[in-house]
Design an enzyme around this catalytic site. Structure first.
Site, short mmCIF file in Angstrom:
data_model
loop_
_atom_site.label_atom_id
_atom_site.label_comp_id
_atom_site.label_asym_id
_atom_site.label_seq_id
_atom_site.Cartn_x
_atom_site.Cartn_y
_atom_site.Cartn_z
N GLU A 52 0.82 -1.22 0.00
CA GLU A 52 0.00 0.00 0.00
C GLU A 52 0.85 1.27 0.00
O GLU A 52 0.39 2.33 -0.40
CB GLU A 52 -0.95 0.00 1.22
CG GLU A 52 -2.01 -1.08 1.09
CD GLU A 52 -2.81 -1.31 2.36
OE1 GLU A 52 -3.94 -1.80 2.26
OE2 GLU A 52 -2.31 -1.04 3.47
N ASP B 1 -11.52 -6.43 -2.99
CA ASP B 1 -12.31 -7.67 -2.96
C ASP B 1 -13.72 -7.33 -2.50
O ASP B 1 -13.99 -6.22 -2.07
CB ASP B 1 -11.64 -8.68 -2.00
CG ASP B 1 -11.56 -8.12 -0.59
OD1 ASP B 1 -12.56 -8.22 0.13
OD2 ASP B 1 -10.50 -7.54 -0.21
N MET C 281 -9.34 -3.07 8.38
CA MET C 281 -8.89 -3.49 9.71
C MET C 281 -8.09 -2.42 10.48
O MET C 281 -7.51 -2.73 11.51
CB MET C 281 -8.05 -4.78 9.57
CG MET C 281 -8.85 -5.90 8.91
SD MET C 281 -7.92 -7.41 8.54
CE MET C 281 -7.61 -8.04 10.18
N GLU C 282 -8.06 -1.19 9.98
CA GLU C 282 -7.24 -0.16 10.66
C GLU C 282 -7.89 1.22 10.77
O GLU C 282 -7.63 1.95 11.74
CB GLU C 282 -5.90 0.05 9.91
CG GLU C 282 -5.01 -1.17 9.82
CD GLU C 282 -5.37 -2.10 8.67
OE1 GLU C 282 -6.12 -1.65 7.76
OE2 GLU C 282 -4.94 -3.27 8.66
N GLY D 262 -12.44 -4.35 1.68
CA GLY D 262 -13.46 -5.21 1.09
C GLY D 262 -14.76 -4.43 0.91
O GLY D 262 -15.20 -3.74 1.84
N1 SAH Z 1 -2.56 -11.34 3.41
C1 SAH Z 1 -2.26 -10.75 4.66
C2 SAH Z 1 -3.52 -10.46 5.43
C3 SAH Z 1 -4.29 -9.32 4.82
S1 SAH Z 1 -5.51 -8.69 5.85
C4 SAH Z 1 -1.36 -11.71 5.43
O1 SAH Z 1 -1.08 -12.74 4.91
O2 SAH Z 1 -0.93 -11.37 6.53
C5 SAH Z 1 -6.26 -7.54 4.76
C6 SAH Z 1 -5.72 -6.13 4.74
O3 SAH Z 1 -6.39 -5.39 3.74
C7 SAH Z 1 -5.99 -5.35 6.03
O4 SAH Z 1 -4.98 -4.41 6.23
C8 SAH Z 1 -7.37 -4.70 5.77
O5 SAH Z 1 -7.41 -3.36 6.23
C9 SAH Z 1 -7.56 -4.72 4.26
N2 SAH Z 1 -8.69 -5.52 3.74
C10 SAH Z 1 -8.85 -5.78 2.41
N3 SAH Z 1 -9.91 -6.60 2.22
C11 SAH Z 1 -10.45 -6.84 3.44
C12 SAH Z 1 -11.56 -7.65 3.88
N4 SAH Z 1 -12.27 -8.39 3.02
N5 SAH Z 1 -11.81 -7.72 5.21
C13 SAH Z 1 -11.06 -7.01 6.09
N6 SAH Z 1 -10.00 -6.24 5.72
C14 SAH Z 1 -9.68 -6.16 4.42
#
Ligand code: SAH
Length: 252
Positions: free
Chosen positions: A15, A221, A197-198, A81
């Site tokens: 990002e 997504d 998530m932030e 998302g």
């Molecule tokens: N692939 C990462 C985890 C990603 S978590 C790993 O392996 O550690 C997803 C990140 O993108 C978070 O920072 C959140 O803010 C954002 N995000 C994108 N799509 C999301 C969704 N469907 N639900 C929650 N957060 C999402």
């Protein structure tokens, strides 16, 4: 450092790396397990960092930007998302306000309210968000977008004419990857455009310190069964470009 330094943060390297690569005169600082890149974008002094994922990580990073680097404004940029049916992969959501959907001290306090603060929704800086909306609209105009992202990279996500939305963003410590999670949130907070998530953690810290902030999220997504696949390929190919273009436009 001067008081007009802006803090720019994302959660994951994809990002913010596009922004870090553009920094002039950059200096690197490591504090509390994070790497902060201090430098300039055009004439604007900035500090850029990725917090890692979740509300705690984001809140700690914002506190460091405020106390160690004395930034006077914060911009969060990242992916999310889609929750609202109008919000599609490739669209951009700019928050007008944010809520922590996993805060629940009921029956002591109403669900979603932050205890002892008495607040549920945190407002972003209105003028800065509106200016950003115009800038993002011009980046997303399809002829402009094709100049910076390959058509072949957009095709798998069916991104044709992406749009900018302004509204509520919900945050919590969960990756949404089922329809059940999505429908549950839609039922409880029908105005929510996207989930991540932030953002609402950043919002709470900025509110408490009285610092203006914005949150910009590109939809990676649809927060359902296909979310993890869509998220992975979106962040590999596209999110870096969106992040770089949006921030460049902001300081052009
Ligand atoms: N692939 C990462 C985890 C990603 S978590 C790993 O392996 O550690 C997803 C990140 O993108 C978070 O920072 C959140 O803010 C954002 N995000 C994108 N799509 C999301 C969704 N469907 N639900 C929650 N957060 C999402």
């Amino acid at each position: 450092m001067s008081t007009d330094t802006i803090g720019i943060l994302g959660a994951i390297p994809q990002e913010v790396n596009g922004i870090i690569n553009q920094l002039i005169d950059s200096k690197v600082h490591t504090i509390g397990n994070r790497t902060y890149y201090e430098g300039k974008l055009g004439q604007q002094r900035v500090v850029v960092v990725y917090s890692r994922i979740g509300k705690v990580a984001a809140a700690a990073t914002v506190a460091t930007l405020l106390l160690e680097f004395r930034v006077s404004k914060i911009a969060f940029i990242g992916v999310a998302g889609g929750i609202h049916p109008d919000v599609k992969v490739g669209d951009v959501v700019i928050a007008t306000n944010l809520v922590q959907y996993d805060m629940d001290a009921s029956p002591l306090r109403p669900k979603f309210e932050i205890p002892l603060l008495g607040k549920t929704y945190f407002d972003t800086d209105e003028q800065w968000s509106k200016n950003t909306e115009k800038q993002v609209q011009s980046i997303l105009a399809i002829d402009n977008l094709h100049k910076v992202v390959n058509k072949e990279d957009l095709a798998p996500f069916s991104i044709e004419q992406p749009r900018v939305h302004m509204g509520t963003i919900a945050s919590g410590d969960q990756f949404f990857s089922t329809n059940e999670q999505k429908e549950n949130l839609q039922k409880q907070l029908p105005e929510v455009l996207c989930v991540e998530m932030e953002g609402a953690a950043v919002a709470q810290v900025c509110f408490e310190f009285g610092v203006p902030f914005i949150v910009i999220r590109t939809i990676s997504d649809n927060a359902n069964q296909e979310a993890s696949f869509s998220f992975q390929s979106f962040v590999e190919k596209i999110s870096l470009v969106y992040g770089r273009e949006i921030i460049n436009k902001m300081f052009a």
